[in-house]
Design a protein around this motif. Structure first.
Motif, PDB file in Angstrom:
ATOM      1  N   VAL A 209     -55.441  15.981-112.337  1.00  0.00           N
ATOM      2  CA  VAL A 209     -54.294  15.115-112.597  1.00  0.00           C
ATOM      3  C   VAL A 209     -53.618  14.781-111.271  1.00  0.00           C
ATOM      4  O   VAL A 209     -53.202  15.678-110.528  1.00  0.00           O
ATOM      5  CB  VAL A 209     -53.274  15.793-113.539  1.00  0.00           C
ATOM      6  N   GLY A 210     -53.518  13.492-110.977  1.00  0.00           N
ATOM      7  CA  GLY A 210     -52.723  13.043-109.842  1.00  0.00           C
ATOM      8  C   GLY A 210     -51.348  12.667-110.353  1.00  0.00           C
ATOM      9  O   GLY A 210     -51.225  11.873-111.287  1.00  0.00           O
ATOM     10  N   ALA A 211     -50.305  13.250-109.789  1.00  0.00           N
ATOM     11  CA  ALA A 211     -48.955  13.027-110.298  1.00  0.00           C
ATOM     12  C   ALA A 211     -47.979  12.805-109.148  1.00  0.00           C
ATOM     13  O   ALA A 211     -48.184  13.280-108.029  1.00  0.00           O
ATOM     14  CB  ALA A 211     -48.491  14.211-111.145  1.00  0.00           C
ATOM     15  N   THR A 212     -46.923  12.066-109.451  1.00  0.00           N
ATOM     16  CA  THR A 212     -45.806  11.907-108.530  1.00  0.00           C
ATOM     17  C   THR A 212     -44.632  12.698-109.082  1.00  0.00           C
ATOM     18  O   THR A 212     -44.191  12.452-110.205  1.00  0.00           O
ATOM     19  CB  THR A 212     -45.415  10.430-108.368  1.00  0.00           C
ATOM     20  N   LEU A 213     -44.155  13.663-108.298  1.00  0.00           N
ATOM     21  CA  LEU A 213     -43.065  14.540-108.720  1.00  0.00           C
ATOM     22  C   LEU A 213     -41.784  14.186-107.977  1.00  0.00           C
ATOM     23  O   LEU A 213     -41.813  13.863-106.782  1.00  0.00           O
ATOM     24  CB  LEU A 213     -43.399  15.999-108.410  1.00  0.00           C
ATOM     25  N   THR A 214     -40.661  14.226-108.674  1.00  0.00           N
ATOM     26  CA  THR A 214     -39.360  14.170-108.012  1.00  0.00           C
ATOM     27  C   THR A 214     -39.027  15.598-107.602  1.00  0.00           C
ATOM     28  O   THR A 214     -38.813  16.461-108.452  1.00  0.00           O
ATOM     29  CB  THR A 214     -38.272  13.614-108.936  1.00  0.00           C
ATOM     30  N   THR A 215     -39.010  15.840-106.308  1.00  0.00           N
ATOM     31  CA  THR A 215     -38.836  17.196-105.796  1.00  0.00           C
ATOM     32  C   THR A 215     -37.524  17.313-105.026  1.00  0.00           C
ATOM     33  O   THR A 215     -36.935  16.311-104.609  1.00  0.00           O
ATOM     34  CB  THR A 215     -40.001  17.588-104.878  1.00  0.00           C
ATOM     35  N   LEU A 216     -37.094  18.554-104.840  1.00  0.00           N
ATOM     36  CA  LEU A 216     -35.917  18.834-104.022  1.00  0.00           C
ATOM     37  C   LEU A 216     -36.362  19.320-102.655  1.00  0.00           C
ATOM     38  O   LEU A 216     -37.272  20.146-102.536  1.00  0.00           O
ATOM     39  CB  LEU A 216     -35.038  19.907-104.672  1.00  0.00           C
ATOM     40  N   GLU A 217     -35.715  18.820-101.620  1.00  0.00           N
ATOM     41  CA  GLU A 217     -35.969  19.295-100.273  1.00  0.00           C
ATOM     42  C   GLU A 217     -35.119  20.529-100.017  1.00  0.00           C
ATOM     43  O   GLU A 217     -33.909  20.530-100.261  1.00  0.00           O
ATOM     44  CB  GLU A 217     -35.620  18.214 -99.250  1.00  0.00           C
ATOM     45  N   ARG A 218     -35.766  21.578 -99.545  1.00  0.00           N
ATOM     46  CA  ARG A 218     -35.049  22.796 -99.175  1.00  0.00           C
ATOM     47  C   ARG A 218     -35.534  23.202 -97.804  1.00  0.00           C
ATOM     48  O   ARG A 218     -36.508  23.925 -97.658  1.00  0.00           O
ATOM     49  CB  ARG A 218     -35.299  23.905-100.192  1.00  0.00           C
ATOM     50  N   GLY A 219     -34.854  22.677 -96.784  1.00  0.00           N
ATOM     51  CA  GLY A 219     -35.352  22.828 -95.429  1.00  0.00           C
ATOM     52  C   GLY A 219     -36.647  22.039 -95.287  1.00  0.00           C
ATOM     53  O   GLY A 219     -36.718  20.866 -95.634  1.00  0.00           O
ATOM     54  N   ALA A 220     -37.687  22.710 -94.796  1.00  0.00           N
ATOM     55  CA  ALA A 220     -38.990  22.054 -94.657  1.00  0.00           C
ATOM     56  C   ALA A 220     -39.820  22.156 -95.923  1.00  0.00           C
ATOM     57  O   ALA A 220     -40.909  21.591 -95.996  1.00  0.00           O
ATOM     58  CB  ALA A 220     -39.751  22.682 -93.491  1.00  0.00           C
ATOM     59  N   ASP A 221     -39.319  22.861 -96.933  1.00  0.00           N
ATOM     60  CA  ASP A 221     -40.076  23.081 -98.160  1.00  0.00           C
ATOM     61  C   ASP A 221     -39.654  22.100 -99.252  1.00  0.00           C
ATOM     62  O   ASP A 221     -38.549  21.561 -99.243  1.00  0.00           O
ATOM     63  CB  ASP A 221     -39.871  24.515 -98.660  1.00  0.00           C
ATOM     64  N   LEU A 222     -40.577  21.908-100.198  1.00  0.00           N
ATOM     65  CA  LEU A 222     -40.315  21.076-101.366  1.00  0.00           C
ATOM     66  C   LEU A 222     -40.426  21.939-102.612  1.00  0.00           C
ATOM     67  O   LEU A 222     -41.245  22.846-102.684  1.00  0.00           O
ATOM     68  CB  LEU A 222     -41.315  19.918-101.440  1.00  0.00           C
ATOM     69  N   ARG A 223     -39.614  21.603-103.610  1.00  0.00           N
ATOM     70  CA  ARG A 223     -39.579  22.405-104.838  1.00  0.00           C
ATOM     71  C   ARG A 223     -39.498  21.486-106.034  1.00  0.00           C
ATOM     72  O   ARG A 223     -38.749  20.514-106.034  1.00  0.00           O
ATOM     73  CB  ARG A 223     -38.363  23.329-104.791  1.00  0.00           C
TER      74      ARG A 223
END
Length: 372
Positions: A209-223
């Motif tokens: 599955v290829g998906a586009t997620l709305t993520t949160l930036e937390r420093g250099a990381d994504l969640r």
């Protein structure tokens, strides 16, 4: 001119007693202004009348969906003992399943500083790593403070492409379609962009599955919700039709590696019964997820060989009376990469064993590359 004349007037015009009375009144007024300035005017940072605004990211954790739906921008909590307020300014809530949602909020906080210099909501420190109880009257919950900053009413969102994978039952795999959306309220937090479904065993389909997620930036990381978006993380995809947890294969892409191609292989099937051999014919296909992944191009059938010992002890090869050997020429839909072709999400080499489900029958045999 005399300072005080014979009538007791100052400079001959103002009575001395009256002048002293005026001076006394002025002295009292000046002292009163000084006292007000010292006690009440220009309150410092330790006084509740000097509230300071901060913006906090608060992780409320996984909540029942009914509670999550109550959390909205504008929710406010006032402190019982101080003129402090906490107001929700942004909400990010990806569903974990049909009944649970992970909630993160951004809040505007009106608080002050304690004597030790720490920022406080009420008498308690309000800083990253601390817990905070939120009770708006509509709901009550406890969250963990992630950041406290001087500005920023909105959460730092970004769009992240990911390639996900899972092994599912055929019925579960059939439910996943390009265009499926994961939503919280009116906000879409994930969209399925591409889907590839491969039969890989009896009652098992491998799904990419290829998906586009709305993520949160937390420093250099994504969640995504509470899950870090990185290799091997399990991402919950919850739509109106299904709840799935898919593993992250790669970030930044929504397609498998390589370019679409075809690869022709031969498959040898030995000692089939007449009924088994008759199931294979040119044009037979393997289809899954609305895509055709394998097509039989040619079928060669001949009696199987059997070795029989003659009366004089010699070994002789004869045609088997009821068994046939079948050679299939099959065209596979593969993906060409710098390391060679890939099929069903794995590399394809001479001698590899593949599983093919043609509907009327299935096989799991070694393949031999012809071209591709």
């Amino acid at each position: 001119m005399e300072l005080i004349d014979e009538n007791g007037n100052l400079f001959g015009t103002v009575n001395v007693v009256d002048a002293l009375a005026v001076c006394l009144v002025l002295a009292v007024l000046v002292a009163g202004v000084a006292a007000v300035g010292a006690l009440g005017g220009g309150a410092d940072a330790d006084d509740d009348s000097a509230n300071e605004i901060r913006y906090a990211t608060i992780d409320l954790g996984t909540q029942p969906s009914s509670t999550a739906e109550d959390v909205s921008v504008g929710d406010e909590m006032a402190h019982d003992d101080h003129p402090h307020t906490l107001t929700v300014t942004d909400v990010y809530a990806p569903p974990v399943s049909s009944g649970e949602t992970h909630v993160t909020v951004r809040a505007e906080v009106s608080g002050t500083h304690l004597e030790n210099g720490a920022y406080a909501f009420g008498d308690d420190e309000f800083t990253a790593g601390q817990n905070v109880s939120i009770d708006t009257g509509e709901y009550a919950t406890t969250g963990s403070i992630e950041t406290v900053e001087e500005e920023g009413a909105e959460l730092p969102r970004t769009e992240t492409d990911v390639l996900l994978e899972a092994t599912l039952s055929p019925s579960a795999a059939a439910d996943v379609r390009a265009g499926d959306e994961v939503a919280f309220g009116e906000e879409t937090v994930a969209t399925v962009e591409t889907v590839s479904v491969y039969p890989v065993g009896d009652e098992h389909h491998r799904v990419f599955v290829g998906a586009t997620l709305t993520t949160l930036e937390r420093g250099a990381d994504l969640r995504y919700g509470h899950v870090p978006v990185e290799s091997e993380s399990m991402i919950p995809i919850s739509t109106a039709d299904y709840d799935l947890a898919l593993g992250v294969l790669e970030t930044g892409v929504i397609e498998e590696a390589g370019e679409p191609a075809t690869t022709t292989v031969e498959i040898d099937l030995e000692k089939l019964s007449d009924r088994e051999a008759s199931l294979f014919e040119p044009g037979l296909t393997e289809t899954a997820g609305s895509e055709t992944w394998a097509t039989i191009q040619d079928v060669e059938r001949e009696p199987a060989s059997v070795v029989v010992e003659s009366e004089d002890g010699e070994l002789q090869k004869h045609d088997h009376p009821t068994r046939d050997d079948v050679t299939l020429t099959v065209e596979l839909q593969t993906r060409n990469t710098e390391l060679g072709p890939r099929f069903q999400g794995a590399s394809l080499n001479n001698g590899d064993t593949v599983y093919l489900d043609f509907g009327v029958t299935s096989i799991e045999e070694r393949i031999w590359l012809v071209e591709g």
